[in-house]
Design a protein around this motif. Structure first.
Motif, PDB file in Angstrom:
ATOM      1  N   ALA A 191      25.734  44.976  33.645  1.00 40.45           N
ATOM      2  CA  ALA A 191      27.020  45.023  32.944  1.00 40.45           C
ATOM      3  C   ALA A 191      28.121  45.408  33.920  1.00 40.45           C
ATOM      4  O   ALA A 191      27.873  46.093  34.921  1.00 40.45           O
ATOM      5  N   GLY A 192      29.323  44.961  33.606  1.00 47.97           N
ATOM      6  CA  GLY A 192      30.473  45.252  34.456  1.00 47.97           C
ATOM      7  C   GLY A 192      31.004  43.982  35.082  1.00 47.97           C
ATOM      8  O   GLY A 192      30.277  42.999  35.209  1.00 47.97           O
ATOM      9  N   GLY A 193      32.262  44.048  35.470  1.00 44.77           N
ATOM     10  CA  GLY A 193      32.912  42.840  35.957  1.00 44.77           C
ATOM     11  C   GLY A 193      32.948  42.702  37.465  1.00 44.77           C
ATOM     12  O   GLY A 193      33.762  41.956  38.000  1.00 44.77           O
ATOM     13  N   GLN A 194      32.055  43.442  38.184  1.00 48.31           N
ATOM     14  CA  GLN A 194      32.054  43.402  39.651  1.00 48.31           C
ATOM     15  C   GLN A 194      30.842  42.615  40.143  1.00 48.31           C
ATOM     16  O   GLN A 194      29.732  43.122  40.173  1.00 48.31           O
ATOM     17  N   PRO A 198      37.267  35.077  40.875  1.00 48.33           N
ATOM     18  CA  PRO A 198      37.242  33.721  40.330  1.00 48.33           C
ATOM     19  C   PRO A 198      35.843  33.123  40.313  1.00 48.33           C
ATOM     20  O   PRO A 198      35.061  33.323  41.243  1.00 48.33           O
ATOM     21  N   GLY A 199      35.556  32.420  39.241  1.00 48.58           N
ATOM     22  CA  GLY A 199      34.272  31.713  39.137  1.00 48.58           C
ATOM     23  C   GLY A 199      33.183  32.550  38.492  1.00 48.58           C
ATOM     24  O   GLY A 199      32.151  32.008  38.091  1.00 48.58           O
ATOM     25  N   PHE A 200      33.385  33.873  38.394  1.00 49.47           N
ATOM     26  CA  PHE A 200      32.332  34.744  37.843  1.00 49.47           C
ATOM     27  C   PHE A 200      32.605  35.094  36.384  1.00 49.47           C
ATOM     28  O   PHE A 200      33.753  35.110  35.930  1.00 49.47           O
ATOM     29  N   ARG A 201      31.528  35.455  35.688  1.00 50.28           N
ATOM     30  CA  ARG A 201      31.673  35.993  34.337  1.00 50.28           C
ATOM     31  C   ARG A 201      32.564  37.229  34.402  1.00 50.28           C
ATOM     32  O   ARG A 201      32.455  38.007  35.357  1.00 50.28           O
ATOM     33  N   ARG A 202      33.394  37.414  33.370  1.00 46.40           N
ATOM     34  CA  ARG A 202      34.315  38.564  33.386  1.00 46.40           C
ATOM     35  C   ARG A 202      33.587  39.849  33.030  1.00 46.40           C
ATOM     36  O   ARG A 202      34.111  40.951  33.207  1.00 46.40           O
ATOM     37  N   ASN A 203      32.412  39.755  32.483  1.00 42.04           N
ATOM     38  CA  ASN A 203      31.554  40.926  32.255  1.00 42.04           C
ATOM     39  C   ASN A 203      30.138  40.489  32.616  1.00 42.04           C
ATOM     40  O   ASN A 203      29.852  39.290  32.627  1.00 42.04           O
ATOM     41  N   HIS A 204      29.279  41.425  32.943  1.00 42.75           N
ATOM     42  CA  HIS A 204      27.917  41.074  33.390  1.00 42.75           C
ATOM     43  C   HIS A 204      28.024  40.062  34.541  1.00 42.75           C
ATOM     44  O   HIS A 204      27.349  39.024  34.546  1.00 42.75           O
ATOM     45  N   ALA A 205      28.890  40.381  35.495  1.00 40.95           N
ATOM     46  CA  ALA A 205      29.246  39.406  36.536  1.00 40.95           C
ATOM     47  C   ALA A 205      28.123  39.184  37.546  1.00 40.95           C
ATOM     48  O   ALA A 205      28.019  38.120  38.133  1.00 40.95           O
ATOM     49  N   LYS A 206      27.302  40.208  37.784  1.00 44.03           N
ATOM     50  CA  LYS A 206      26.248  40.080  38.803  1.00 44.03           C
ATOM     51  C   LYS A 206      24.929  39.716  38.126  1.00 44.03           C
ATOM     52  O   LYS A 206      24.401  40.500  37.330  1.00 44.03           O
ATOM     53  N   GLY A 207      24.410  38.545  38.437  1.00 46.18           N
ATOM     54  CA  GLY A 207      23.196  38.141  37.726  1.00 46.18           C
ATOM     55  C   GLY A 207      22.367  37.113  38.461  1.00 46.18           C
ATOM     56  O   GLY A 207      22.736  36.615  39.533  1.00 46.18           O
ATOM     57  N   LEU A 208      21.244  36.826  37.868  1.00 47.25           N
ATOM     58  CA  LEU A 208      20.230  35.936  38.434  1.00 47.25           C
ATOM     59  C   LEU A 208      19.667  35.086  37.288  1.00 47.25           C
ATOM     60  O   LEU A 208      19.405  35.611  36.201  1.00 47.25           O
TER      61      LEU A 208
END
Ligand code: HEM
Length: 371
Positions: A112-115, A66-76
């Motif tokens: 990229a990715g939803g994790q 919850p709260g994160f992008r469904r793709n490219h979820a890990k970012g800065l």
């Protein structure tokens, strides 16, 4: 005037036949409107790929975050500016291409990715998303990946590929039989996957080239248009020294290295526009354009600061690829409208959810170099 007259707009004294005719016309309009919404929601075609189904599938494959992008979820989040050099003016009337024009830019580097808490890995696709803020409220939003072509041609293939590439819980890898069946049904994806695998993977974000992959159209002041693709190509003069040393095997190694490199000084990329010629595919992001097409360096992106994702920064931006200034128009690539709709769906869901800090936010210091 009766209530019926109010609803139909029929004048008093209208005959029964004329009134019936008017009512059935209103009924037809209503049915058409409701039908359009039902179609858009996917209710009339159970097999249809809809934005909601695409995002449901991301959630099914990656689990709930919850709260994160469904793709490219890990970012800065990143910030900086774009300086036009004037070479793009003959191609597009977009204001940021004017010689000497400096446009503020906010953005996001991601994997990229939803994790959202996945460990950084060299081969994971890296992305750069940018929002250029032009005068008079105009914006250009663009999302780019460090791969030379996209793995699928259509939204339907994207949807199928999400499931085909889902890691098997027993092995942690996609089921080879399912992948084989996907590539057999989508030979263009097999060709693209080979090109993606053959690419040179650089040390980190700072020395990556990021491609638009989708084609767009540039519209010049005289109304002429031409197909284009673009890439942000790292400026060798700003390439990080000892980038390979900076990368470690830590969970957030790629992001930490980039934050450390930005702390040493700004990083620059050239915006290089490739001009398509007639016959070059504009509706198929799996196919590269022929080598040696004319390219034009239209200006320099300078990133000066990195900030953890949090309210009021890039977390709450939807990098919709169809938010374009006058002078840049969509092509006939079917991925563009699919992206726009899926990003809106992902954005709407995450905007309403409770936020947990991003993995990168936990360790990354803030470097707020002045613009
Ligand atoms: C039908 C095809 C595609 C679908 C369904 C799709 C789906 C998504 C979704 C759901 C997100 C998260 C959006 C958000 O919550 O803000 C996303 C992010 C992203 N996508 Fe796609 N995508 C597609 C194709 C592409 C292509 C062709 C590119 C080309 C470069 C691309 C680049 C990106 C980037 C850079 C981000 C991260 C944006 C950010 O950092 O906020 N995608 N994608």
């Amino acid at each position: 005037m009766t209530l019926l007259h109010d609803l139909t707009g029929a004048p008093p004294g209208m005959t029964g036949g004329a009134l019936l005719l008017r009512l059935s016309a209103i009924g037809a309009v209503l049915a058409g409107t409701v039908g359009t919404f039902a179609y858009a929601g996917g209710w009339l075609a159970p097999g249809l790929v809809t934005p909601a189904r695409v995002v449901d599938r991301f959630e099914a494959v990656n689990g709930p975050h919850p709260g994160f992008r469904r793709n490219h979820a890990k970012g800065l989040c990143v910030a900086g500016r774009f300086s036009g050099n004037g070479a793009g003016v003959r191609l597009s009337k977009a204001g940021m291409f004017a010689a000497g024009r400096v446009t503020p830019v906010e953005g996001r580097v991601a994997l990229a990715g939803g994790q959202p808490y996945a460990a950084d890995a060299e081969a994971t696709v890296r992305s750069l998303a940018l929002r250029f803020q032009l005068p008079d409220g105009e914006e250009w939003r663009t999302g780019l990946n460090n791969i030379p072509v996209f793995p699928v041609r259509t939204p339907e293939a994207f949807y199928a590929q999400l499931l085909a590439a889902k890691p098997d819980p027993a092995t942690g890898k996609p089921d080879p039989e399912r992948l084989k069946a996907f590539f057999a049904a989508h030979p263009e994806s097999a060709t693209a996957a080979a090109l993606i695998k053959a690419r040179t993977v650089t040390a980190g974000f700072a020395d990556s080239t990021f491609w638009s992959l989708n084609a767009f159209r540039f519209v010049a002041a005289d109304g002429s248009t031409r197909p284009v693709r673009w890439a942000f190509v790292p400026d060798p003069a700003s390439a990080p020294k000892g980038a390979a040393d900076a990368a470690t095997t830590d969970r957030d190694a790629l992001f930490d290295a980039f934050v450390a490199q930005l702390a040493q000084g700004p990083r620059r990329w050239h915006l290089v526009v490739t001009l398509g010629q007639s016959g070059d595919p504009t509706d198929d992001a799996t196919r590269p354009w022929p080598a040696h097409r004319e390219t034009v360096d239209v200006g320099t992106l300078t990133l000066t600061a990195a900030m953890p994702e949090a309210a009021s920064t890039c977390r709450d931006i939807n990098f919709d690829p169809l938010v374009l200034p006058a002078g840049i128009a969509p092509s006939d690539d079917p991925l563009l409208s699919a992206r726009s709709a899926a990003y809106a769906q992902s954005f709407t869901r995450r905007a309403g959810e409770t936020k947990t800090p991003s993995a990168v936010a936990a360790g990354a210091p803030i470097h707020g170099a002045a613009l």
